[in-house]
Design a protein around this motif. Structure first.
Motif, PDB file in Angstrom:
ATOM      1  N   GLY A   1       0.801  -1.200  -0.006  1.00  0.00           N
ATOM      2  CA  GLY A   1      -0.103   0.101   0.108  1.00  0.00           C
ATOM      3  C   GLY A   1       0.814   1.127   0.028  1.00  0.00           C
ATOM      4  N   ALA A   2       2.112   1.286  -0.300  1.00  0.00           N
ATOM      5  CA  ALA A   2       2.858   2.332  -0.123  1.00  0.00           C
ATOM      6  C   ALA A   2       2.881   3.219  -1.340  1.00  0.00           C
ATOM      7  N   GLY A   3       2.689   2.638  -2.416  1.00  0.00           N
ATOM      8  CA  GLY A   3       2.386   3.327  -3.711  1.00  0.00           C
ATOM      9  C   GLY A   3       3.389   2.820  -4.787  1.00  0.00           C
ATOM     10  N   LYS A   4       3.728   1.831  -4.687  1.00  0.00           N
ATOM     11  CA  LYS A   4       4.945   1.226  -5.541  1.00  0.00           C
ATOM     12  C   LYS A   4       4.247   1.050  -7.168  1.00  0.00           C
ATOM     13  N   SER A   5       3.149   0.228  -7.048  1.00  0.00           N
ATOM     14  CA  SER A   5       2.586  -0.032  -8.356  1.00  0.00           C
ATOM     15  C   SER A   5       2.173   1.166  -9.041  1.00  0.00           C
ATOM     16  N   SER A   6       1.405   2.377  -8.216  1.00  0.00           N
ATOM     17  CA  SER A   6       1.000   3.393  -8.459  1.00  0.00           C
ATOM     18  C   SER A   6       2.007   4.355  -9.387  1.00  0.00           C
ATOM     19  N   LEU A   7       3.104   4.263  -8.901  1.00  0.00           N
ATOM     20  CA  LEU A   7       4.340   5.051  -9.495  1.00  0.00           C
ATOM     21  C   LEU A   7       4.426   4.625 -10.764  1.00  0.00           C
ATOM     22  N   VAL A   8       4.881   3.226 -10.888  1.00  0.00           N
ATOM     23  CA  VAL A   8       5.254   3.061 -12.329  1.00  0.00           C
ATOM     24  C   VAL A   8       3.990   3.059 -13.336  1.00  0.00           C
ATOM     25  N   ARG A   9       2.795   2.841 -12.841  1.00  0.00           N
ATOM     26  CA  ARG A   9       1.559   2.889 -13.617  1.00  0.00           C
ATOM     27  C   ARG A   9       1.407   4.171 -14.001  1.00  0.00           C
ATOM     28  N   ALA A  10       2.064   5.352 -13.262  1.00  0.00           N
ATOM     29  CA  ALA A  10       1.984   6.747 -13.687  1.00  0.00           C
ATOM     30  C   ALA A  10       3.165   6.786 -14.964  1.00  0.00           C
ATOM     31  N   ILE A  11       4.036   6.207 -14.749  1.00  0.00           N
ATOM     32  CA  ILE A  11       5.158   6.087 -15.743  1.00  0.00           C
ATOM     33  C   ILE A  11       4.708   5.753 -17.269  1.00  0.00           C
ATOM     34  N   VAL A  12       3.955   4.815 -16.964  1.00  0.00           N
ATOM     35  CA  VAL A  12       3.478   4.006 -18.613  1.00  0.00           C
ATOM     36  C   VAL A  12       2.232   4.597 -19.026  1.00  0.00           C
ATOM     37  N   GLY A  13       1.762   5.739 -18.127  1.00  0.00           N
ATOM     38  CA  GLY A  13       0.520   6.505 -18.575  1.00  0.00           C
ATOM     39  C   GLY A  13      -0.822   5.839 -18.035  1.00  0.00           C
ATOM     40  N   GLU A  14      -1.012   4.979 -17.107  1.00  0.00           N
ATOM     41  CA  GLU A  14      -2.082   4.222 -16.752  1.00  0.00           C
ATOM     42  C   GLU A  14      -2.674   5.220 -15.362  1.00  0.00           C
ATOM     43  N   LEU A  15      -1.957   6.070 -14.662  1.00  0.00           N
ATOM     44  CA  LEU A  15      -2.508   6.583 -13.815  1.00  0.00           C
ATOM     45  C   LEU A  15      -2.380   8.268 -14.175  1.00  0.00           C
ATOM     46  N   PRO A  16      -3.165   9.229 -13.730  1.00  0.00           N
ATOM     47  CA  PRO A  16      -2.996  10.617 -14.365  1.00  0.00           C
ATOM     48  C   PRO A  16      -2.017  11.263 -13.390  1.00  0.00           C
ATOM     49  N   VAL A  17      -1.313  12.122 -13.793  1.00  0.00           N
ATOM     50  CA  VAL A  17      -0.422  13.179 -12.793  1.00  0.00           C
ATOM     51  C   VAL A  17      -1.179  14.484 -12.681  1.00  0.00           C
ATOM     52  N   VAL A  18      -1.556  14.655 -11.479  1.00  0.00           N
ATOM     53  CA  VAL A  18      -2.202  15.985 -11.172  1.00  0.00           C
ATOM     54  C   VAL A  18      -1.315  17.262 -11.186  1.00  0.00           C
ATOM     55  N   ARG A  19      -0.254  16.993 -10.487  1.00  0.00           N
ATOM     56  CA  ARG A  19       0.579  18.185 -10.468  1.00  0.00           C
ATOM     57  C   ARG A  19       1.994  17.817 -11.012  1.00  0.00           C
ATOM     58  N   GLY A  20       2.927  18.490 -11.357  1.00  0.00           N
ATOM     59  CA  GLY A  20       4.298  18.379 -11.857  1.00  0.00           C
ATOM     60  C   GLY A  20       4.300  17.763 -13.171  1.00  0.00           C
ATOM     61  N   LYS A  21       5.428  17.101 -13.579  1.00  0.00           N
ATOM     62  CA  LYS A  21       5.528  16.626 -15.002  1.00  0.00           C
ATOM     63  C   LYS A  21       6.205  15.567 -15.037  1.00  0.00           C
ATOM     64  N   ILE A  22       5.844  14.426 -15.977  1.00  0.00           N
ATOM     65  CA  ILE A  22       6.722  13.237 -16.406  1.00  0.00           C
ATOM     66  C   ILE A  22       7.291  13.706 -17.833  1.00  0.00           C
ATOM     67  N   ALA A  23       8.478  13.843 -17.813  1.00  0.00           N
ATOM     68  CA  ALA A  23       9.221  13.871 -19.269  1.00  0.00           C
ATOM     69  C   ALA A  23       9.958  12.902 -19.639  1.00  0.00           C
ATOM     70  N   TYR A  24       9.828  12.536 -20.802  1.00  0.00           N
ATOM     71  CA  TYR A  24      10.472  11.378 -21.431  1.00  0.00           C
ATOM     72  C   TYR A  24      11.705  11.989 -22.578  1.00  0.00           C
ATOM     73  N   HIS A  25      12.884  11.818 -22.235  1.00  0.00           N
ATOM     74  CA  HIS A  25      14.175  12.294 -23.000  1.00  0.00           C
ATOM     75  C   HIS A  25      14.386  11.286 -24.200  1.00  0.00           C
ATOM     76  N   GLY A  26      14.923  12.002 -25.139  1.00  0.00           N
ATOM     77  CA  GLY A  26      15.468  11.115 -26.443  1.00  0.00           C
ATOM     78  C   GLY A  26      14.443  10.525 -27.055  1.00  0.00           C
ATOM     79  N   ALA A  27      14.572  10.527 -28.438  1.00  0.00           N
ATOM     80  CA  ALA A  27      13.919  10.225 -29.372  1.00  0.00           C
ATOM     81  C   ALA A  27      13.489   8.388 -29.251  1.00  0.00           C
ATOM     82  N   GLU A  28      14.660   7.912 -28.688  1.00  0.00           N
ATOM     83  CA  GLU A  28      14.695   6.272 -28.760  1.00  0.00           C
ATOM     84  C   GLU A  28      13.684   5.666 -27.696  1.00  0.00           C
ATOM     85  N   LEU A  29      13.541   6.917 -26.576  1.00  0.00           N
ATOM     86  CA  LEU A  29      12.660   6.125 -25.779  1.00  0.00           C
ATOM     87  C   LEU A  29      11.060   6.771 -25.717  1.00  0.00           C
TER      88      LEU A  29
END
Length: 505
Positions: A47-75
């Motif tokens: 219940g600490a939020g581990k799966s929620s964190l990675v789900r946000a990275i893959v776009g499965e959960l919304p980010v309500v503040r701040g920003k997730i940036a993906y760098h480099g065309a290869e990623l």
């Protein structure tokens, strides 16, 4: 650009990120930079939020503040793959939805096979057949490729999902508890494969509850606790004994608070039979695949059994014969609590004396009801709550929520709990009626180390202080409770298939 500059390049940046999980905000103001050639493990309590964190990275959960940036065309986002228990749940739910159309079209024998699941990723990908064959061989999936996914064990399905991800040749592979449900040999093969990927410049984020699963090439660790980042940094700076102790505090149950109740007998006159379970030459097969071959086995009153063996050997099939989830039970000589299956006993009568925890059952329990109501549903052996409970039942259910330290989650919807929290709630559900037989199929799967210890201590306590008998399945020898008196072991036979042996502890 020299190598030092390349290694210092960020590929993903989380800048002041807050994530929304339904109506709740977690991981407020999280900052995290993932650089090239870094491999991360994310650890922390249930219940600490581990799966929620990675789900946000893959776009499965919304980010309500701040920003997730993906760098480099290869990623690009389509080069990030995520393997999780929730993916398994969605596949099984999709299969059930397809059953309706199969029924109306008369195509009842159409099933989704393991091969079809893996190859779903292939239409828009150019992957050589040899590469696909190598992935299948490395994961030991050759024998199950044409088997329906609903007939696969949890460990086999986990490997199918990993294969599906690998055929996409991801740049970043996120693995959420990838070793759960796998036998020792499969864990070793998967570890070798992940190590090979990291050596090939593929980056890994590993979510795990087991420190032993943190592979040697993992360079950085993030610890989460109570929905916040507790620590993050290089492996050598974070995995100290003191740091881990603060991350996972003791959370032991109080034996004096054990919710004792009487068996639901008619006038308390019913006595347990001498033999609880007996199978005589039980055979289960699907088309040309024989899962159990003339299995004979007996579990007597006063015995607690552990069932061990490799993935696909038939352990879960054996359990399904007992609980009635496999219809081939009625074509075999199987006796339960002194009566042969199919001789007039109702499903309700059987279930009343059996408690069950398994990944398969947890997958099926996709209900948006309160956690407390899930516990109460154990009185009625229902998936969901459709009957009115009385005050005594509600009080006992609340005592169980207190006992497993989830009082504050009683009114939380079950499908909003973490995987590990769901597992604890299902244990309480199984125990509210104090069953004569408690079936535990990988009960520690998805639990952090604190809750694993609590569960194992609780199983021993139940075995010592009640008439409940234990039937325990695990791939981890160090998790076999002290109360176990006998072993039923599946092992590879020289002639093919699996040999079965029984032994006292």
């Amino acid at each position: 650009m020299n190598q030092a500059n390349v290694d210092n390049q960020a590929i993903i940046t989380l800048d002041g990120v807050t994530i929304r999980v339904r109506d709740k905000f977690i991981l407020a103001n999280t900052n995290w930079v993932i650089k090239r050639h870094q491999h991360w493990a994310i650890i922390g309590p249930n219940g600490a939020g581990k799966s929620s964190l990675v789900r946000a990275i893959v776009g499965e959960l919304p980010v309500v503040r701040g920003k997730i940036a993906y760098h480099g065309a290869e990623l690009l986002k389509d080069r990030i793959c995520y393997v999780s228990f929730e993916r398994h749940q969605r596949l099984i739910a999709r299969e059930k939805n397809r059953d309706a159309s199969r029924y109306f079209s008369g195509k009842l024998n159409d099933i989704t096979t393991a091969r079809e699941v893996i190859c779903e990723a292939l239409p828009n990908l150019d992957i050589p057949g040899q590469q696909l064959d190598a992935i299948i061989a490395q994961l030991g999936l050759d024998d199950v490729m044409d088997r329906g996914i609903r007939f696969l064990s949890t460990g086999e399905m986990r490997k199918i999902l990993i294969a599906q991800a690998l055929v996409k040749s991801p740049q970043l592979l996120i693995l959420d508890e990838p070793f759960d449900g796998l036998d020792v040999a499969s864990r070793s093969k998967l570890a070798d494969m992940i190590n090979h990927l990291m050596a090939q410049d593929r980056q890994i984020i590993l979510v795990t509850h087991r420190l032993a699963d943190i592979l040697a090439p993992i360079s950085h660790i993030m610890g989460l606790k109570n929905g916040e980042v507790f620590f993050q940094g290089k492996r050598e700076d974070t995995l100290s004994a003191d740091q881990i102790q603060r991350l996972y505090p003791d959370n032991l149950f109080d034996e004096d608070e054990f919710p004792i109740q009487k068996y639901p007998d008619d006038g308390n006159t019913w006595k347990p039979p001498n033999v609880l379970v007996e199978m005589k030459n039980a055979t289960v097969k699907y088309q040309n695949a024989v899962i159990l071959d003339h299995l004979s086995w007996k579990m007597k009153s006063g015995e607690n059994w552990a069932i061990i063996g490799p993935n696909g050997a038939g352990k879960t099939t054996l359990l399904n014969l007992i609980v009635g989830e496999n219809l081939q039970a009625y074509a075999n000589d199987i006796f339960l609590f002194g009566r042969r299956k199919g001789t007039g006993e109702s499903v309700g009568e059987i279930k009343q004396r059996i408690g069950l925890i398994s990944s398969e059952f947890q997958i099926r329990y996709r209900k948006s009801i309160k956690a407390l109501d899930v516990v109460i549903s154990g009185f009625f052996d229902s998936v969901g709550l459709y009957r009115q409970s009385n005050s005594a039942q509600r009080e006992l259910a609340r005592k169980w929520m207190d006992f497993i330290h989830l009082t504050d989650k009683a009114d939380t919807l079950f499908n909003q709990l973490s995987y590990g929290e769901q597992r604890l709630v299902l244990l309480a559900r199984a125990m509210v009626k104090l069953p004569l037989l408690l079936i535990l199929d990988e009960p520690c799967q998805g639990l952090d180390r604190t809750n694993r210890k609590m569960i194992l201590d609780l199983i021993d306590f139940i075995a010592r202080h009640s008439q409940t008998h234990i039937l325990f399945v695990t791939h981890h020898a160090d998790e076999i409770p002290d109360c176990i008196t006998h072993f039923l072991q599946f092992s590879k036979a020289l002639t093919g298939g699996y040999a079965i042996s029984c032994a006292r502890r």
